[in-house]
Write a protein that holds these residues in place. Structure first.
Motif, short mmCIF file in Angstrom:
data_model
loop_
_atom_site.label_atom_id
_atom_site.label_comp_id
_atom_site.label_asym_id
_atom_site.label_seq_id
_atom_site.Cartn_x
_atom_site.Cartn_y
_atom_site.Cartn_z
N ARG A 1 10.76 -9.63 4.14
CA ARG A 1 9.66 -8.58 4.34
C ARG A 1 9.48 -8.35 2.75
O ARG A 1 10.26 -7.98 1.93
CB ARG A 1 9.88 -7.29 5.00
N LEU A 2 8.21 -8.28 2.14
CA LEU A 2 7.81 -7.69 0.66
C LEU A 2 6.91 -6.61 0.79
O LEU A 2 5.98 -6.40 1.66
CB LEU A 2 7.17 -8.83 0.24
N ASN A 3 7.07 -5.81 0.01
CA ASN A 3 6.06 -4.26 0.01
C ASN A 3 6.21 -4.29 -1.73
O ASN A 3 7.31 -3.71 -2.16
CB ASN A 3 6.76 -3.24 0.65
N PHE A 4 5.01 -4.48 -1.99
CA PHE A 4 4.78 -4.20 -3.67
C PHE A 4 4.57 -2.99 -4.12
O PHE A 4 3.65 -2.23 -3.43
CB PHE A 4 4.03 -5.34 -4.13
N ARG A 5 4.99 -2.31 -5.19
CA ARG A 5 4.84 -1.10 -5.53
C ARG A 5 3.36 -0.60 -5.73
O ARG A 5 2.78 -1.50 -6.67
CB ARG A 5 5.60 -0.56 -6.59
N MET A 6 2.96 0.41 -5.47
CA MET A 6 1.21 0.73 -5.78
C MET A 6 1.44 2.28 -5.60
O MET A 6 2.11 2.96 -4.70
CB MET A 6 0.54 0.18 -4.66
N PRO A 7 0.62 2.72 -6.41
CA PRO A 7 0.71 4.21 -6.46
C PRO A 7 0.04 5.13 -5.44
O PRO A 7 -0.84 4.36 -4.83
CB PRO A 7 -0.38 4.50 -7.73
N ALA A 8 0.51 6.01 -4.98
CA ALA A 8 0.11 6.63 -3.71
C ALA A 8 -1.41 7.20 -3.64
O ALA A 8 -2.15 6.85 -2.67
CB ALA A 8 0.83 8.05 -3.55
N GLY B 1 -3.97 5.36 -1.05
CA GLY B 1 -4.69 6.51 -0.12
C GLY B 1 -6.27 6.07 0.06
O GLY B 1 -6.79 6.35 0.81
N ARG B 2 -6.73 5.65 -1.39
CA ARG B 2 -8.18 5.10 -1.28
C ARG B 2 -8.26 3.90 -0.62
O ARG B 2 -9.35 3.78 0.05
CB ARG B 2 -8.72 4.97 -2.74
N LEU B 3 -7.36 3.27 -0.36
CA LEU B 3 -7.42 2.11 0.33
C LEU B 3 -7.17 2.35 1.91
O LEU B 3 -7.72 1.17 2.46
CB LEU B 3 -6.23 0.88 0.00
N ASP B 4 -6.67 3.15 2.40
CA ASP B 4 -6.30 3.32 3.64
C ASP B 4 -7.69 3.55 4.51
O ASP B 4 -8.50 4.40 3.96
CB ASP B 4 -5.66 4.57 4.04
N ALA C 1 3.28 -5.79 -14.32
CA ALA C 1 2.02 -5.09 -13.94
C ALA C 1 2.45 -3.86 -13.41
O ALA C 1 3.09 -3.84 -12.42
CB ALA C 1 1.16 -6.07 -12.96
N THR C 2 1.60 -2.41 -13.70
CA THR C 2 1.65 -1.43 -13.15
C THR C 2 0.25 -1.09 -12.84
O THR C 2 -0.84 -1.18 -13.49
CB THR C 2 2.03 -0.27 -14.08
N VAL C 3 -0.04 -0.81 -11.55
CA VAL C 3 -1.31 -0.63 -10.96
C VAL C 3 -1.76 0.62 -11.51
O VAL C 3 -0.96 1.73 -11.26
CB VAL C 3 -1.40 -0.81 -9.19
N GLN C 4 -3.09 0.87 -11.96
CA GLN C 4 -3.72 2.07 -12.26
C GLN C 4 -4.66 2.72 -11.45
O GLN C 4 -4.54 3.66 -11.04
CB GLN C 4 -4.27 1.73 -13.69
#
Length: 545
Positions: free
Chosen positions: A438-445, A449-452, A472-475
């Motif tokens: 299983r993979l889960n890549f880090r993404m800002p909360a 929340g906007r993607l939910d 990469a760091t998601v902004q």
């Protein structure tokens, strides 16, 4: 069945002495279905607030002590009295349906609260069958038969614990097979003991109840087999169903899975024999070959044999709607074979390709036999080659599309920008199941929340900043603002009702789990338009594992 066909059948039955001379066809319901639908909608809208108000007035009494039993029995009795009335207005009939469901739900609450699961389910199953017998409305009998089948399945499960957990997954399979066996017994009783005019009402009641029973059983077998191909990838259901047979074997031995596989083969062979006995026209070698292929597939798919037997029984008795549902369930189960982890991917590919080749050869053989059986005369014109040309063009289009997709991915791997995304913990961390992780890549909360619940005709893209190592760091979500010198776009993929980075799993060869446990980042190739491809996993030093 049309009125003319009913009249012909009635006349034939009277001539044969099955029915008395004064027999007449039952009155048909001539109410247009839009009227029935709108009336039902109005009745439900009127009933729900009324039932809610009654529930508020009764308060806690409806959930404590003897309250659920008293209220449930009274509501069920009232609904039964309304539905048994001979001259019942349509609105009142539809008003009785939510009352019936409410009474059953209230009574079921008390039963499941105070009794073991098996006993409560058995009582509700008997109540559903009794109401189906008493209410002379075929559509409602179908629903009650479906409910009775579901409760009967619960009777076969353990009384406590996680009844749908992996430890009991084989038991769930046996339960659905038991439901199918009861349906077959009911069909035999109907054919042997109720096939005369004096018991027509009983046979009609059993027919409707059995139809609902079979529909639930087919749905249960399909659900037990897991999500089918592509649907599982979209909804995230690929790790449920018959895959549980393999994982359950690891926990409690392999005997259950092997018995289910053997039973599936026997049932598939029984279905083939049933069709061969009922339809002499299929007694041909190539039909036997098709049956042999299905029997072999039934070994690999434990739910397939039961569905094929139901398909054969329904088709042989000319219950075409039930046969169509059984065929759909069989197609679903074959598609779900992709997700069965007890078989390596190479084995699954070989099985399906071999089955396709054999079926293709049998189709060619059958077509040759039909041509040989066709009348030969000199005036016959040459057959058209349009079908052959269409097949050839379709094959070329499929090959072109597949190879174009392969070329796109190879080009992205060769020319895409190397990007690393940090892995976030999953629950549990790096869950190993069979031959994938299983993979889960880090993404800002804030971004998550906007993607939910986001619904979009196009795939959303996120803006990520890159450090000197390419991590990469998601902004933020893409919002139209120009990208900075160190920013890129990454396209997201729908999976399991949420948006993810390309994939939530990494597949590897069997026995290599330890090799991938140190993974800290996913290695991607990202194009200028944001398209991304996961190409590997790396450790904290960004060295490929």
């Amino acid at each position: 069945m049309s009125a003319r066909a009913i009249d012909r059948a009635l006349e034939a039955a009277i001539t044969a002495g099955v029915l008395p001379k004064n027999a007449a066809a039952p009155a048909t319901d001539e109410r247009p279905w839009p009227v029935v639908l709108l009336t039902a909608l109005g009745a439900w809208l009127a009933a729900l607030p009324l039932l809610g108000s009654v529930g508020l007035m009764l308060g806690d009494w409806i959930t404590r002590g003897f309250g659920p039993y008293l209220i449930g029995v009274l509501v069920l009795a009232g609904a039964l009295a309304m539905l048994r009335a001979r001259e019942l207005p349509l609105f009142v009939e539809q008003l009785a349906v939510p009352a019936l469901l409410t009474g059953a739900g209230t009574l079921g609450f008390g039963l499941f609260r105070d009794l073991p699961l098996n006993a409560a389910a058995a009582i509700l199953a008997l109540i559903a069958l009794a109401f189906g017998w008493a209410i002379a409305r075929p559509w409602l009998r179908v629903l009650l038969g479906a409910g009775a089948a579901l409760m009967t399945m619960l009777v076969c499960l353990p009384a406590e614990g996680d009844i749908f957990g992996l430890r009991h997954w084989t038991r769930v399979g046996f339960a659905w097979h038991a439901c199918l066996a009861l349906w077959l017994i009911a069909g035999r009783v109907q054919r042997r003991g109720l096939n005369d005019g004096s018991r027509a009402r009983t046979a009609a009641a059993l027919e409707a109840l059995a139809a609902g029973w079979l529909l639930t059983t087919l749905a249960g077998l399909a659900w037990w087999s897991g999500m089918t191909l592509l649907v599982g990838a979209t909804l995230g259901g690929g790790l449920v169903g018959a895959v549980g047979v393999a994982l359950a074997e690891q926990a409690g031995g392999i005997w259950g899975g092997r018995v289910l596989q053997s039973l599936s083969v026997l049932l598939a062979a029984g279905g083939a024999a049933w069709i061969e006995r009922s339809w002499p026209a299929v007694r041909r070698p190539w039909c036997g070959g098709v049956a042999a292929v299905l029997v072999v597939l039934a070994w690999f798919m434990p739910a397939l044999g039961a569905v094929l037997l139901a398909l054969a029984a329904s088709a042989a008795s000319k219950r075409w709607r039930l046969a169509a549902v059984a065929a759909l369930a069989a197609a679903w189960i074959v598609g779900g074979f992709y997700y069965q982890l007890q078989w390596p991917l190479a084995t699954k590919a070989v099985v399906l390709v071999a089955a396709a080749v054999v079926l293709g050869a049998l189709a060619w053989w059958a077509a040759g036999g039909w041509r040989a059986a066709a009348p030969r005369d000199g005036a016959r014109e040459p057959s058209s080659r349009i079908p052959q040309v269409g097949i050839a063009l379709t094959a070329l289009v499929v090959l072109a599309v597949a190879n174009f997709a392969i070329w796109q991915k190879e080009d992205l791997i060769a020319n895409g920008r190397p990007v690393y995304l940090e892995l976030a913990p999953v629950d549990p961390r790096s869950l190993m199941q069979g031959d994938f992780m299983r993979l889960n890549f880090r993404m800002p909360a804030a971004v998550e929340g906007r993607l939910d619940g986001l619904l979009s005709a196009t795939r959303p893209r996120v803006v990520a900043s890159l450090d000197g190592r390419g991590v990469a760091t998601v902004q933020r979500l893409e919002d139209g603002r120009p990208l900075g010198a160190d920013e890129i776009l990454i396209e997201l993929t729908p999976k399991g009702g949420r948006w993810i980075f390309v994939s939530d799993a990494w597949f590897f060869a069997e026995g290599e789990a330890k090799r991938w446990e140190p993974a800290e980042y996913g290695e991607f190739r990202v194009g200028d338009d944001g398209r991304a491809l996961l190409v590997g996993l790396v450790g904290d030093d960004l060295i490929p594992l």
